[in-house]
Design a protein around this motif. Structure first.
Motif, PDB file in Angstrom:
ATOM      1  N   GLY A  23       0.802  -1.215   0.000  1.00 24.71           N
ATOM      2  CA  GLY A  23       0.000   0.000   0.000  1.00 24.71           C
ATOM      3  C   GLY A  23       0.832   1.262   0.000  1.00 24.71           C
ATOM      4  O   GLY A  23       0.369   2.290   0.470  1.00 24.71           O
ATOM      5  N   GLY A  24       2.071   1.227  -0.490  1.00 33.03           N
ATOM      6  CA  GLY A  24       2.897   2.419  -0.525  1.00 33.03           C
ATOM      7  C   GLY A  24       3.571   2.672   0.816  1.00 33.03           C
ATOM      8  O   GLY A  24       3.626   1.810   1.693  1.00 33.03           O
ATOM      9  N   THR A  25       4.078   3.895   0.965  1.00 31.53           N
ATOM     10  CA  THR A  25       4.779   4.286   2.185  1.00 31.53           C
ATOM     11  C   THR A  25       3.746   4.633   3.249  1.00 31.53           C
ATOM     12  O   THR A  25       2.984   5.581   3.105  1.00 31.53           O
ATOM     13  CB  THR A  25       5.692   5.493   1.925  1.00 31.53           C
ATOM     14  OG1 THR A  25       6.570   5.184   0.841  1.00 31.53           O
ATOM     15  CG2 THR A  25       6.494   5.836   3.153  1.00 31.53           C
ATOM     16  N   ARG A  26       3.722   3.865   4.316  1.00 32.16           N
ATOM     17  CA  ARG A  26       2.722   4.058   5.353  1.00 32.16           C
ATOM     18  C   ARG A  26       3.325   3.876   6.734  1.00 32.16           C
ATOM     19  O   ARG A  26       4.346   3.200   6.907  1.00 32.16           O
ATOM     20  CB  ARG A  26       1.570   3.076   5.186  1.00 32.16           C
ATOM     21  CG  ARG A  26       0.690   3.311   3.979  1.00 32.16           C
ATOM     22  CD  ARG A  26      -0.214   2.125   3.749  1.00 32.16           C
ATOM     23  NE  ARG A  26       0.581   0.924   3.441  1.00 32.16           N
ATOM     24  CZ  ARG A  26       0.153  -0.319   3.630  1.00 32.16           C
ATOM     25  NH1 ARG A  26      -1.053  -0.523   4.128  1.00 32.16           N
ATOM     26  NH2 ARG A  26       0.909  -1.335   3.311  1.00 32.16           N
ATOM     27  N   LEU A  27       2.662   4.494   7.718  1.00 30.58           N
ATOM     28  CA  LEU A  27       3.008   4.314   9.119  1.00 30.58           C
ATOM     29  C   LEU A  27       1.830   3.639   9.816  1.00 30.58           C
ATOM     30  O   LEU A  27       0.670   4.005   9.595  1.00 30.58           O
ATOM     31  CB  LEU A  27       3.287   5.655   9.800  1.00 30.58           C
ATOM     32  CG  LEU A  27       4.494   6.449   9.291  1.00 30.58           C
ATOM     33  CD1 LEU A  27       4.599   7.772  10.046  1.00 30.58           C
ATOM     34  CD2 LEU A  27       5.783   5.654   9.452  1.00 30.58           C
ATOM     35  N   LEU A  28       2.137   2.647  10.637  1.00 33.08           N
ATOM     36  CA  LEU A  28       1.142   1.993  11.479  1.00 33.08           C
ATOM     37  C   LEU A  28       1.482   2.340  12.920  1.00 33.08           C
ATOM     38  O   LEU A  28       2.415   1.795  13.517  1.00 33.08           O
ATOM     39  CB  LEU A  28       1.168   0.475  11.262  1.00 33.08           C
ATOM     40  CG  LEU A  28       0.310  -0.371  12.210  1.00 33.08           C
ATOM     41  CD1 LEU A  28      -1.131   0.109  12.223  1.00 33.08           C
ATOM     42  CD2 LEU A  28       0.397  -1.842  11.839  1.00 33.08           C
ATOM     43  N   LEU A  29       0.739   3.292  13.461  1.00 28.86           N
ATOM     44  CA  LEU A  29       1.028   3.831  14.792  1.00 28.86           C
ATOM     45  C   LEU A  29      -0.001   3.291  15.778  1.00 28.86           C
ATOM     46  O   LEU A  29      -1.209   3.480  15.611  1.00 28.86           O
ATOM     47  CB  LEU A  29       0.983   5.359  14.776  1.00 28.86           C
ATOM     48  CG  LEU A  29       1.891   6.027  13.726  1.00 28.86           C
ATOM     49  CD1 LEU A  29       1.675   7.528  13.710  1.00 28.86           C
ATOM     50  CD2 LEU A  29       3.357   5.693  13.989  1.00 28.86           C
ATOM     51  N   THR A  30       0.484   2.610  16.791  1.00 33.02           N
ATOM     52  CA  THR A  30      -0.387   2.060  17.830  1.00 33.02           C
ATOM     53  C   THR A  30       0.095   2.568  19.186  1.00 33.02           C
ATOM     54  O   THR A  30       1.246   3.014  19.327  1.00 33.02           O
ATOM     55  CB  THR A  30      -0.376   0.531  17.815  1.00 33.02           C
ATOM     56  OG1 THR A  30       0.967   0.059  18.055  1.00 33.02           O
ATOM     57  CG2 THR A  30      -0.852   0.006  16.474  1.00 33.02           C
ATOM     58  N   ALA A  31      -0.795   2.485  20.176  1.00 39.23           N
ATOM     59  CA  ALA A  31      -0.443   3.027  21.490  1.00 39.23           C
ATOM     60  C   ALA A  31      -1.258   2.342  22.572  1.00 39.23           C
ATOM     61  O   ALA A  31      -2.344   1.827  22.341  1.00 39.23           O
ATOM     62  CB  ALA A  31      -0.677   4.539  21.523  1.00 39.23           C
ATOM     63  N   LEU A  67      -3.458   4.206  14.215  1.00 42.97           N
ATOM     64  CA  LEU A  67      -3.545   5.103  13.068  1.00 42.97           C
ATOM     65  C   LEU A  67      -2.694   4.547  11.936  1.00 42.97           C
ATOM     66  O   LEU A  67      -1.505   4.276  12.109  1.00 42.97           O
ATOM     67  CB  LEU A  67      -3.052   6.505  13.456  1.00 42.97           C
ATOM     68  CG  LEU A  67      -3.078   7.579  12.369  1.00 42.97           C
ATOM     69  CD1 LEU A  67      -4.514   7.862  11.952  1.00 42.97           C
ATOM     70  CD2 LEU A  67      -2.420   8.857  12.869  1.00 42.97           C
ATOM     71  N   VAL A  68      -3.321   4.331  10.790  1.00 43.20           N
ATOM     72  CA  VAL A  68      -2.610   3.900   9.583  1.00 43.20           C
ATOM     73  C   VAL A  68      -2.720   5.025   8.574  1.00 43.20           C
ATOM     74  O   VAL A  68      -3.826   5.433   8.198  1.00 43.20           O
ATOM     75  CB  VAL A  68      -3.208   2.609   9.007  1.00 43.20           C
ATOM     76  CG1 VAL A  68      -2.377   2.126   7.817  1.00 43.20           C
ATOM     77  CG2 VAL A  68      -3.285   1.530  10.074  1.00 43.20           C
ATOM     78  N   VAL A  69      -1.605   5.560   8.128  1.00 45.75           N
ATOM     79  CA  VAL A  69      -1.643   6.732   7.262  1.00 45.75           C
ATOM     80  C   VAL A  69      -0.524   6.647   6.233  1.00 45.75           C
ATOM     81  O   VAL A  69       0.599   6.222   6.532  1.00 45.75           O
ATOM     82  CB  VAL A  69      -1.514   8.028   8.104  1.00 45.75           C
ATOM     83  CG1 VAL A  69      -0.221   8.045   8.892  1.00 45.75           C
ATOM     84  CG2 VAL A  69      -1.618   9.265   7.230  1.00 45.75           C
ATOM     85  N   GLY A  70      -0.853   7.011   5.010  1.00 47.38           N
ATOM     86  CA  GLY A  70       0.152   7.099   3.963  1.00 47.38           C
ATOM     87  C   GLY A  70       0.940   8.389   4.105  1.00 47.38           C
ATOM     88  O   GLY A  70       0.369   9.461   4.325  1.00 47.38           O
ATOM     89  N   VAL A  71       2.249   8.295   4.011  1.00 48.98           N
ATOM     90  CA  VAL A  71       3.132   9.449   4.221  1.00 48.98           C
ATOM     91  C   VAL A  71       4.220   9.457   3.159  1.00 48.98           C
ATOM     92  O   VAL A  71       4.404   8.501   2.404  1.00 48.98           O
ATOM     93  CB  VAL A  71       3.775   9.405   5.627  1.00 48.98           C
ATOM     94  CG1 VAL A  71       2.733   9.543   6.709  1.00 48.98           C
ATOM     95  CG2 VAL A  71       4.577   8.117   5.810  1.00 48.98           C
ATOM     96  N   GLN A  72       4.955  10.559   3.127  1.00 50.68           N
ATOM     97  CA  GLN A  72       6.136  10.652   2.289  1.00 50.68           C
ATOM     98  C   GLN A  72       7.323  10.015   3.014  1.00 50.68           C
ATOM     99  O   GLN A  72       7.392  10.047   4.242  1.00 50.68           O
ATOM    100  CB  GLN A  72       6.458  12.122   1.982  1.00 50.68           C
ATOM    101  CG  GLN A  72       5.406  12.827   1.150  1.00 50.68           C
ATOM    102  CD  GLN A  72       5.287  12.232  -0.238  1.00 50.68           C
ATOM    103  OE1 GLN A  72       6.293  11.802  -0.821  1.00 50.68           O
ATOM    104  NE2 GLN A  72       4.057  12.186  -0.753  1.00 50.68           N
TER     105      GLN A  72
END
Length: 443
Positions: free
Chosen positions: A178-186, A205-210
């Motif tokens: 899915g491209g460059t993404r961050l999977l942020l959990t807490a 939070l899953v979000v596509g980023v540069q």
């Protein structure tokens, strides 16, 4: 239905990850794939718990790519199955079936084998109906062909116990790119995450980023906010799990000046406290004590960032009241002894005057009688003063001992009924024993 996934197949991985803490760090050392696998699995578990099953499946498969384990396959199959139940997308149905089968091939003695068989028994007929019956006779073969564009192959090594297929070699396991993404959990549940100064959103939070560094802020009520920088890798899903530190509770104590305040047996200050005492959230035993006063012992339960106040006016102990009474009696005895001594000195002076008069002249009979009476009175008064003074001294010593030794101990209050925990039980836990190490995750 919630179930527990015991990842006994990742024992070696987790042992090596834990051993990293004892290994000296090297400058610019590459990230250990075992630690990355643990990060992906933790992130996948949090995403699964939040209902983001597709992301969870991808994270589990990436963990499997880094550290092959049948348990990761089962977790990914569960995630795809739930995603299909949520959106009825045929692709997730097919992926769940393929992963359950791969799990059974990878570990014939798997503990969740029955669960996987039951899932296949329910899912395979659905796949057959979706494919128009084309798969009804496929048996244990490959699932119906699907669009595999954008999928990354994650081969299963032969060394993990996977049984070879008829076509030669185990089937590839794939994870959607899915491209460059961050999977942020807490943790805890209810935490919010903001990326690059944007608005806060519920975790995970899953979000596509540069590609490159990104500023992350994580917050939750009752916890200290965390700020960190995460560097996104091109065309990769990068997980990052943040555990927030709970804010301390605050306790202020007022009442008897000079009393000692002890929390769980440790003296933390004196009354009145100049500033609130910081304590860990949870149940505590607070003891307020002052020499000569009845101590106060109280159990309190404080939440994160909660402020509480205790007012303790400690009454005098019976021993302290007795000590003051005895000291007062001793002081009165000293006063009486002093008066008697003064009277004795007065009669002694009278006797000395008459004696001197006898030496310089002739004493009349009445003067001799006065002299004898003065001597007898002096002796009696001196004896009475000595006795009274001795009794007063003993009385003062007794009162002083009662005063000095008056340090009552606080009896612990009766135990309270256990309360419902404020925090839910953790969903991820590590269990270490002499012979094994297990990772338990509740779904």
């Amino acid at each position: 239905m919630r179930r527990a996934i015991r990842a006994s197949g990742v024992r070696a991985c987790l042992l090596l990850v834990l051993s990293l803490a004892a290994t000296p760090a090297r400058a610019e050392a590459p990230v250990d794939p075992r630690a990355q696998a643990a990060d992906f699995f933790t992130a996948g578990a949090r995403a699964y718990d939040a209902g983001q099953y597709a992301v969870a499946a991808e994270a589990f498969l990436k963990a499997h790519a880094l550290l092959p384990s049948p348990s990761f396959l089962f977790s990914a199959a569960q995630a795809h199955r739930r995603q299909y139940l949520a959106d009825a997308t045929p692709e997730h149905l097919q992926r769940a079936i393929a992963l359950y089968r791969e799990y059974l091939r990878a570990d014939p003695q798997a503990k969740r084998r029955e669960d996987a068989m039951e899932a296949l028994q329910a899912l395979v007929p659905l796949e057959g109906r979706l494919a128009g019956g084309a798969l009804a006779s496929a048996g244990e073969g490959a699932p119906a062909e699907a669009d595999t564009s954008g999928l990354v192959e994650i081969p299963v090594p032969r060394g993990d116990g996977a049984a070879p297929r008829a076509g030669g070699g185990p089937a590839p396991i794939t994870s959607r790119r899915g491209g460059t993404r961050l999977l942020l959990t807490a943790l805890p549940d209810g935490a919010e995450i903001a990326l690059d100064g944007g608005a806060f959103s519920p975790a995970p939070l899953v979000v596509g980023v540069q590609p490159g560094p990104h500023a992350v802020r994580v917050r939750a009520n009752g916890y200290h906010e965390e700020q960190l920088t995460v560097r996104a890798v091109p065309e990769e899903l990068l997980p990052r799990h943040v555990v927030l530190r709970p804010k301390a509770a605050r306790l202020r104590v007022r009442g008897s000046t000079g009393a000692h305040v002890a929390i769980d047996g440790q003296v933390r200050g004196t009354v009145p406290t100049s500033a609130p005492l910081e304590v860990e959230p949870g149940a505590h035993l607070v003891t307020i004590s002052l020499a000569g006063h009845e101590p106060l012992s109280k159990r309190i339960t404080l939440g994160r960032d909660e402020a509480a106040e205790i007012t303790a006016e400690l009454p005098l102990t019976a021993q302290r009241v007795a000590a003051w009474t005895v000291l007062a009696a001793g002081g009165a005895g000293v006063a009486v002894s002093g008066v008697l001594a003064g009277l004795a000195l007065g009669r002694d002076a009278e006797a000395v005057t008459l004696r001197d008069q006898r030496e310089t002249g002739v004493l009349l009979p009445e003067d001799r009688d006065r002299y004898n009476q003065a001597v007898r009175a002096r002796n009696d008064l001196a004896l009475a003063a000595a006795i009274t003074g001795g009794v007063a001294g003993l009385t003062l010593a007794t009162g002083a001992a009662l005063f000095v030794l008056d340090h009552p101990e606080a009896a612990p209050p009766p135990a309270e009924r256990p309360r419902t925990p404020r925090e839910p039980a953790p969903r991820v836990e590590f269990t270490v024993s002499a012979s094994s190490l297990r990772l338990r995750v509740e779904f």
